[in-house]
Design a protein around this motif. Structure first.
Motif, PDB file in Angstrom:
ATOM      1  N   ALA A  38       1.002  -1.145  -0.004  1.00  0.00           N
ATOM      2  CA  ALA A  38       0.051   0.097  -0.060  1.00  0.00           C
ATOM      3  C   ALA A  38       0.901   1.092   0.077  1.00  0.00           C
ATOM      4  CB  ALA A  38      -0.897   0.032   1.236  1.00  0.00           C
ATOM      5  N   LEU A  62     -10.303   1.943  -7.072  1.00  0.00           N
ATOM      6  CA  LEU A  62     -10.031   2.282  -5.793  1.00  0.00           C
ATOM      7  C   LEU A  62     -10.637   3.793  -5.440  1.00  0.00           C
ATOM      8  CD1 LEU A  62      -6.336   1.585  -5.316  1.00  0.00           C
ATOM      9  CD2 LEU A  62      -8.019   0.555  -3.923  1.00  0.00           C
ATOM     10  N   SER A  64      -9.597   5.981  -3.530  1.00  0.00           N
ATOM     11  CA  SER A  64      -8.722   7.060  -3.331  1.00  0.00           C
ATOM     12  C   SER A  64      -7.035   6.123  -3.411  1.00  0.00           C
ATOM     13  CB  SER A  64      -8.569   7.529  -2.044  1.00  0.00           C
ATOM     14  OG  SER A  64      -7.348   7.937  -1.289  1.00  0.00           O
ATOM     15  N   ASN A  65      -6.213   7.045  -3.858  1.00  0.00           N
ATOM     16  CA  ASN A  65      -4.758   6.340  -3.966  1.00  0.00           C
ATOM     17  C   ASN A  65      -3.958   6.503  -2.825  1.00  0.00           C
ATOM     18  OD1 ASN A  65      -5.084   5.702  -6.931  1.00  0.00           O
ATOM     19  ND2 ASN A  65      -4.352   7.956  -7.473  1.00  0.00           N
ATOM     20  N   THR A  66      -4.694   7.151  -1.649  1.00  0.00           N
ATOM     21  CA  THR A  66      -4.153   7.109  -0.416  1.00  0.00           C
ATOM     22  C   THR A  66      -4.402   5.871   0.295  1.00  0.00           C
ATOM     23  OG1 THR A  66      -3.641   9.373  -0.366  1.00  0.00           O
ATOM     24  CG2 THR A  66      -3.821   8.225   1.835  1.00  0.00           C
ATOM     25  N   VAL A  67      -3.722   4.689   0.301  1.00  0.00           N
ATOM     26  CA  VAL A  67      -4.075   3.545   1.001  1.00  0.00           C
ATOM     27  C   VAL A  67      -3.189   3.266   2.154  1.00  0.00           C
ATOM     28  CG1 VAL A  67      -4.190   1.141   0.514  1.00  0.00           C
ATOM     29  CG2 VAL A  67      -4.595   2.544  -1.500  1.00  0.00           C
ATOM     30  N   THR A  82      -8.524   3.352   2.952  1.00  0.00           N
ATOM     31  CA  THR A  82      -8.124   4.311   2.272  1.00  0.00           C
ATOM     32  C   THR A  82      -8.585   5.797   3.041  1.00  0.00           C
ATOM     33  OG1 THR A  82      -9.921   5.087   0.789  1.00  0.00           O
ATOM     34  CG2 THR A  82      -8.619   2.945   0.071  1.00  0.00           C
ATOM     35  N   SER A  83      -8.111   6.829   2.278  1.00  0.00           N
ATOM     36  CA  SER A  83      -8.422   7.910   3.127  1.00  0.00           C
ATOM     37  C   SER A  83      -9.855   8.500   2.634  1.00  0.00           C
ATOM     38  CB  SER A  83      -7.717   8.987   2.476  1.00  0.00           C
ATOM     39  OG  SER A  83      -7.746   9.476   0.992  1.00  0.00           O
TER      40      SER A  83
END
Length: 301
Positions: A38, A62, A64-67, A82-83
């Protein structure tokens, strides 16, 4: 990037090996032996034997790309925190849930699967998902805790079925009915708990001020014999080898190796990048150690 530790050889993987140029937040080995990585702003990579199998981002579904975290449920679906909420990936599609579905404040920080229940830690409390419905437990209603306690960093179930939460306001134990809180008032060096590990030596904690063992309700900060151990070092995660050696990651000093008699650190001289901030460390099924930091993935053998 990412690092692997072997006996004491460290191999580093980063964007030269096809990994995204981003810091690593979590490492998970799935039931088929693939490593899932991640990233803080580049989604997820499925990885095997030094190569990227697939890179998943928002474009693939997904939220968000902040996992922050990857786990699997009992049916081997992937649970991705995720965020922007929880994503459940069945190998084909991503089903996404967020705060509208009553997931805390929508930021999923950790996930723990116990049987049919999926415990979801958020930046605003904890909730339980049974596959159909989300139920929020606001621990502040139970204990008069502060809002810092509602930011969950880590969830672990102990062998007796209690759920332990490491928060930004202390350590919480949930026995299914009520919460019990432990803090600096009880002997913790810091109220910020970043990781939890259970074994036959008790409960081990990575805190913002060191590596701590809890036994019989008593906390002991682990210091090496030469006293420059992990007393005031921000420790971020803990792993343990089959032969009983603990690996503790830190924000600045790379990885510490601890057995009850000695402390050594794995740092630049062994192949880590300088000032490496390791966020997660995991032992895989073959006994390799994987560490994820701001500069890549490290394989430590």
């Amino acid at each position: 990037g990412m690092t692997v530790y072997d006996g004491l050889s460290v191999k580093t993987y980063n964007y030269d090996h096809g990994l995204p140029n981003s810091f690593i937040t979590d490492i998970y080995e799935d039931s088929d032996g693939y490593i899932w990585i991640a990233f803080g702003n580049k989604g997820i990579v499925k990885w095997k034997s030094g190569s990227v199998i697939k890179h998943f981002t928002k474009k693939d579904g997904l939220p968000s790309n902040t996992v922050n975290v990857i786990r699997q449920d009992k049916d081997e679906n992937f649970l991705i925190g995720t965020s922007e909420g929880l994503s459940i990936y069945d190998g084909m599609n991503f089903d996404n849930y967020n705060f509208i579905d009553r997931i805390g404040n929508g930021i999923v920080t950790d996930i723990e699967v116990t049987g049919n229940n999926i415990w979801i830690g958020t930046g605003g409390g904890i909730c339980i998902f049974n596959g159909e419905n989300f139920k929020t437990l606001d621990q502040r209603n139970f204990t008069g805790l502060t809002s810092n306690d509602s930011y969950i960093n880590i969830i672990e179930a102990d062998p007796l079925g209690n759920i332990w939460l490491g928060t930004n306001g202390g350590l919480l134990k949930f026995d299914g009915i009520k919460f019990k809180e432990y803090s600096t008032m009880n002997g913790l060096p810091s109220n910020i708990i970043n990781d939890i590990l259970f074994d036959n030596n008790g409960l081990w904690l990575a805190t913002d001020k060191g590596f701590v063992n809890m036994k019989n309700e008593t906390f002991k900060t682990i210091i090496s014999n030469d006293d420059n151990g992990l007393k005031n070092i921000k420790s971020t995660s803990i792993s343990k080898s089959k032969d009983g050696v603990y690996f503790i990651t830190s924000e600045v000093d790379g990885v510490y190796v601890y057995d009850p008699n000695s402390f050594i650190s794995i740092s630049e001289s062994e192949g880590l990048k300088s000032n490496e901030n390791i966020n997660d460390i995991k032992m895989d099924s073959e006994g390799y150690l994987w560490a994820g930091g701001i500069n890549g993935l490290y394989k430590i053998e």
